[in-house]
Design an enzyme around this catalytic site. Structure first.
Site, PDB file in Angstrom:
ATOM      1  CE  LYS A   1      70.337   7.481   6.543  1.00 46.83           C
ATOM      2  NZ  LYS A   1      71.345   6.737   5.779  1.00 46.83           N
TER       3      LYS A   1
ATOM      4  CG  ASP B   1      70.895   7.521  -0.347  1.00 47.40           C
ATOM      5  OD1 ASP B   1      70.736   8.685   0.091  1.00 47.40           O
ATOM      6  OD2 ASP B   1      71.828   6.786   0.032  1.00 47.40           O
TER       7      ASP B   1
ATOM      8  CD  GLN C   1      73.744   3.592   6.199  1.00 54.71           C
ATOM      9  OE1 GLN C   1      72.595   3.974   6.143  1.00 54.71           O
ATOM     10  NE2 GLN C   1      74.766   4.428   6.265  1.00 54.71           N
TER      11      GLN C   1
END
Length: 280
Positions: A49, A116, A93
């Protein structure tokens, strides 16, 4: 075959123009990624990413925290990033170590920086179409649908999977686009009969080759959001390809688009946050 790499590239090409426009105002979109522990797969995802950010002219800040980090310590890091005006998007994450309250950590991310789409507030706002950033994989599924001009209005979509960051939000997003949606999962009775009614199948159950071609209605669209060891999707590609009118491969389908949606949301967040600063 619905080529996700082509879709992802079109998103990134569009973003490069927006990023250049922002740079003229002295603003560089910045994504902060937090990795707790040393899980190698997670470390690879975070690095990937970050590299993609740099390739299109964005900034990326990687925050690596030790395995023994407590929930409170993680919350402090998230709060610092919430208050940092140079950071436009925050990604924690998944998964975090089991001793951390992951939901509490996700929900600590301010809605404006939840690029996200992992907060409870964000899920509710997405469901009610209130402008939050949706989870990136559901957003990627809709992006593929739009890129290929697939008609979903009035169609019967069967979503196989009910996770809070994939099955549930994509179901709401399809419903908001006037599809008729059935949410199913691995414990649904007579699942193959349910799938056989679908014009659109979203495979998001987390089991390799779970959806069989013989389950499909002739000409169904298969959107495979699964990613299992060995680069295998949740649909049995060979048998589903023969029966479907359109299908996403694994790899090269929804995955690349998911990362591009994370970047898209971060750029959108940079635009909104810079407008808010100018207003004030």
């Amino acid at each position: 075959m619905l080529d996700g790499r082509k879709v992802a590239q079109s998103v990134k090409d569009d973003l490069k123009e927006k990023i250049n426009d922002l740079k003229e105002w002295g603003i560089i979109p910045k994504l902060a990624t937090i990795l707790v522990g040393d899980d190698p797969a997670s470390a690879t995802y975070v690095k990937m990413k970050s590299n993609t950010c740099h390739k299109i002219g964005m900034e990326s800040e990687r925050i690596l925290l030790p395995e023994e980090t407590t929930t409170d310590e993680l919350l402090d890091v998230i709060q610092e990033l919430n208050e940092d005006e140079t950071v436009h998007g925050i990604l924690l994450q998944h998964p975090v170590p089991s001793h951390i309250n992951e939901r509490q950590a996700f929900d600590a991310i301010t809605l404006e920086k939840d690029v996200d789409g992992v907060t409870s507030h964000g899920f509710g706002a997405t469901t009610f179409q209130l402008g939050a950033y949706p989870c990136c994989t559901p957003a990627a599924i809709l992006q593929v649908i739009d890129y290929y001009n697939l008609n979903i209005e009035g169609k019967h979509a069967v979503v196989i999977g009910r996770s809070p960051i994939l099955g549930k939000p994509v179901s709401m997003m399809l419903l908001n686009r006037n599809a008729t949606v059935t949410i199913s999962h691995s414990k649904t009775e007579d699942l193959s009969d349910v799938v056989k009614q679908a014009d659109i199948v979203v495979a998001a159950v987390g089991q390799p080759k779970f959806v069989k071609g013989e389950w499909l209605k002739e000409g169904a669209i298969v959107l495979d959001a699964g990613y299992n060891p060995g680069n295998i999707g949740d649909a049995d590609y060979e048998t589903c390809y023969a029966k479907s009118s359109a299908i996403t491969p694994v790899p090269g389908g929804i995955g690349p688009v998911t990362i591009s949606m994370l970047l898209k949301h971060t750029v959108q967040a940079a635009i909104k946050q810079s407008e808010a600063l100018v207003t004030h």
